[in-house]
Design an enzyme around this catalytic site. Structure first.
Site, PDB file in Angstrom:
ATOM      1  CB  CYS A 104      43.260  32.441  34.511  1.00  0.00           C
ATOM      2  SG  CYS A 104      42.958  33.581  33.121  1.00  0.00           S
ATOM      3  CG  HIS A 173      49.224  36.778  41.117  1.00  0.00           C
ATOM      4  ND1 HIS A 173      49.835  37.088  39.927  1.00  0.00           N
ATOM      5  CD2 HIS A 173      48.797  37.952  41.627  1.00  0.00           C
ATOM      6  CE1 HIS A 173      49.779  38.398  39.733  1.00  0.00           C
ATOM      7  NE2 HIS A 173      49.149  38.935  40.753  1.00  0.00           N
ATOM      8  N   GLY A 205      53.980  37.523  41.224  1.00  0.00           N
ATOM      9  CA  GLY A 205      53.340  38.828  41.182  1.00  0.00           C
ATOM     10  C   GLY A 205      54.302  39.975  41.398  1.00  0.00           C
ATOM     11  N   GLY A 228      56.012  36.672  35.656  1.00  0.00           N
ATOM     12  CA  GLY A 228      54.924  36.757  34.693  1.00  0.00           C
ATOM     13  C   GLY A 228      55.210  37.845  33.689  1.00  0.00           C
TER      14      GLY A 228
END
EC number: 1.3.1.-
Length: 350
Positions: A104, A173, A205, A228
């Site tokens: 994150c 990611h 991603g 996502g």
């Protein structure tokens, strides 16, 4: 593309996974996306220390429900003891897989030395992994970024250490933390992680279409992919991409009535789970994305105006009526909205 993915002792019945997203992948969303065919939808990010203290709002984020194909609870934190207790509680709550957040990029998370800040402190990251793996019998996975910045792309090395500590899958990611969501995801760089470990690697991603999905898998060599932001307003996307990768079928987006029914199902489930007025408030961001992603009205300016108007309504029936009128429909099919409220009520009571 194979039909599924083995993560430890858990068989995931698909290779298009949906990422844990705070404020997005709550129980109403997970139930809906699963009903529409998603094989894997993780919970919102759950603070391990607050889960260990049983803080009500944090426990709600980890809520599990009946009928889901599997339950993946993601934990975030920086204290090994709290991470261990969080893992134990997640297993007790019914987690099939426990994921650790090392990715994150949000300032409030990295500022607390959590999330992708752990890419700068790999020794601490490894202590967190060891604590979680030791505390639970469930497979532990890790979601990370390529590194903190371009000068310290250490994902492959951290992945090697994670595998040695017992991690069963790794999601990457394709950006550094300092990129946040700017530029483009570097899928080829994820291939360095794939080459470094033998456990499954999942690429994440900028995957929005079937072409993106194929390119991400080809360039990274990954075993699976994770969606996502692409699912915003499109909870059916995982199932559509699964089909496209399996047999080349490109499914049409839902039509007016089907899409309206999905939105109303989601709205009603949110209200059943959170109650009013919180349920409607929590749903508004989804409502905005549903309106933005729909091709009606054709004019984007009209869609933006409609989004603004609908998101100011304060009664669920007003939202349902306004959406029906916006998309040129008359009545809601009596059997089109599945009864997921009972699932949500059972999970909330548990």
């Amino acid at each position: 593309m194979n039909a599924g993915l083995q993560i430890g002792d858990v068989w995931v019945p698909g290779r298009v996974l949906t990422a844990p997203m705070t404020g997005i992948t709550d129980l109403p969303f997970r139930v809906l996306a699963s009903r529409l065919g998603a094989a894997y939808v993780a919970t919102e990010m759950v603070a391990a220390a607050e889960l260990a203290r049983a803080r009500p709002d944090v426990v709600r984020r980890a809520a599990v429900g009946e009928g889901l194909p599997l339950t993946v609870i993601q934990l975030v934190g920086r204290d090994p003891g709290a991470m261990a207790e969080g893992a134990r509680m997640a297993e007790k709550a019914g987690a099939d897989i426990i994921d650790l957040n090392f990715g994150c990029p949000a300032k409030e998370v990295t500022g607390a030395a959590c999330g992708s800040a752990l890419m700068r402190t790999p020794d601490l990251a490894c202590r967190l992994i060891e604590a979680a793996v030791t505390a639970t019998t469930r497979p532990v996975t890790v979601k990370m970024r390529l590194g903190w910045d371009d000068a310290s792309r250490n994902a492959a090395e951290l992945a090697r250490r994670a595998e040695a500590l017992g991690v069963k899958a790794i999601t990457v990611h394709g950006r550094t933390r300092q990129q946040f969501y700017t530029g483009s995801a570097d899928w080829r760089a994820v291939g360095e992680v794939k080459a470094a470990v033998s456990v499954p690697v999942i690429v994440n991603g900028d995957i929005l279409t079937a072409d993106d999905a194929r390119a991400a898998l080809e360039q990274s060599g990954a075993d699976a992919l994770m969606l996502g932001r692409g699912v915003y307003g499109r909870p059916w996307l995982a199932a559509h991409l699964e089909r496209a990768l399996a047999d080349g079928t490109v499914l049409e987006e839902p039509g007016r009535e089907a899409r309206r029914d999905i939105v109303i199902e989601h709205l009603r489930a949110s209200i059943a789970f959170y109650g009013m007025p919180l349920g409607l408030k929590m749903f508004r961001k989804h409502l905005g994305w549903y309106v933005e992603q729909a091709p009606w009205p054709e004019d984007a300016t009209e869609r933006r105006a409609a989004k603004s108007r609908l998101c100011r309504l304060d009664q669920p029936d007003e939202v349902e009526k306004a959406l029906t009128e916006l998309w040129g429909l008359v009545t809601l099919s009596s059997n089109s909205v599945v009864d997921i409220q009972s699932q949500l009520a059972e999970a909330d009571a548990a």
